[in-house]
Write a protein that holds these residues in place. Sequence first.
Motif, short mmCIF file in Angstrom:
data_model
loop_
_atom_site.label_atom_id
_atom_site.label_comp_id
_atom_site.label_asym_id
_atom_site.label_seq_id
_atom_site.Cartn_x
_atom_site.Cartn_y
_atom_site.Cartn_z
N ASP A 1 0.96 3.81 4.74
CA ASP A 1 -0.51 4.68 4.56
C ASP A 1 -1.75 3.81 6.08
N ASN A 2 -0.53 3.26 6.59
CA ASN A 2 -1.84 2.41 7.93
C ASN A 2 -1.37 2.91 9.09
N GLY B 1 0.76 -1.50 -0.04
CA GLY B 1 0.01 -0.12 0.54
C GLY B 1 0.77 1.14 -0.10
N THR B 2 2.42 1.14 -0.34
CA THR B 2 2.88 2.03 0.39
C THR B 2 3.71 2.34 -0.90
N LEU B 3 5.33 1.04 -0.27
CA LEU B 3 6.14 1.34 -2.11
C LEU B 3 5.73 0.52 -3.26
N LEU B 4 4.99 -0.65 -2.53
CA LEU B 4 5.10 -1.09 -4.36
C LEU B 4 3.80 -0.52 -4.85
N THR C 1 1.46 12.50 -0.73
CA THR C 1 2.09 12.42 -1.74
C THR C 1 1.00 11.14 -2.47
N LEU C 2 1.72 11.10 -3.58
CA LEU C 2 0.61 9.95 -4.67
C LEU C 2 0.64 8.90 -4.61
N SER C 3 -0.60 8.18 -4.59
CA SER C 3 -1.19 6.88 -4.37
C SER C 3 0.16 6.48 -5.00
N VAL D 1 5.69 11.25 5.66
CA VAL D 1 4.87 11.44 4.94
C VAL D 1 4.02 10.58 4.66
N ALA D 2 2.46 10.62 3.52
CA ALA D 2 1.44 9.44 3.83
C ALA D 2 1.07 9.46 2.62
N VAL D 3 1.16 8.66 1.45
CA VAL D 3 0.97 8.18 0.92
C VAL D 3 -1.05 8.85 0.00
N GLU D 4 -1.39 8.93 -0.83
CA GLU D 4 -2.38 10.16 -1.25
C GLU D 4 -3.13 7.86 -0.66
N ASN D 5 -3.61 6.97 -0.95
CA ASN D 5 -4.69 6.30 -0.47
C ASN D 5 -4.48 6.04 1.06
N ALA D 6 -3.57 6.92 2.14
CA ALA D 6 -3.52 5.96 3.33
C ALA D 6 -4.74 6.35 3.88
#
Length: 265
Positions: free
Chosen positions: A217-218, A12-15, A249-251, A232-237
Amino acid sequence: MNFKVLCSDLDGTLLSTKNDVSEFTVSEINRIKKYLRIILVSARMPKSMTYLQKRMGIQESPIICYNGALILQNDKEISSTIVSSENTAQLNTLCQPYGIKLGLYYKHEWCVSETSERVEKEILNTKAEPIFESTVQTVERWKKRNIGPHKIMLMGTKASMDKVTQKLTDSFSSTLNCYRSNDTLIEIAPKSVSKLSAIKILLKPNEALNEVIAFGDNYNDMEMLKNVGLGVAVENARKEVKEIAKKMTLSNKENGVAQFIKDHL
């Protein structure tokens, strides 16, 4: 931005997919690894992380597995914290009336009582193979070796998880951390460890926590993101993760971590 260490969650983050990183991510990690230590920080087991390390050319770096319960470098144990066999047996007893199954993880071993859609999905996504035996058998076998799980995964339905959540808090809040990964999964880890505690163990004398940048993200990333120099949180967090992150940042599917690295590091 001047950082010495970059820590990133995986799923959910780097992958960008369920089991791989994009070419863009590989090239950005390769660009910055000359002057930044890259540490993968995950709830995954070691073998589900090392293939990703190799893909990014950072296999000499340490990895933080099982939400901080196990730290390895070149398969050498740096730190290991387990759930006691007593707590594992008690958890199993608590979960049985709800039809909740346990996945038990110790270092390179993953044990489940039976296959299921969830187990098959994990085999596909993490490139790991389980040992099939009852939870009671695993606990007894590990007890003889004086070991216990680094992580326990509770697998059930949304309804069963809703029912058991409060009972877990009531019974185990002093000894175990319980993270709700999604509606049907709860991850259990020893209370004394976290992703943040593991990062602190790995800091070198010339590195400080405020020189660490981390991505997540979680729920199990929140403490890490809150306490490092830049979280830093991804957009889908999850909403709660976005609220405590210092930057966004972006998802993960849009290569959010790689894009942030390219723009800022």
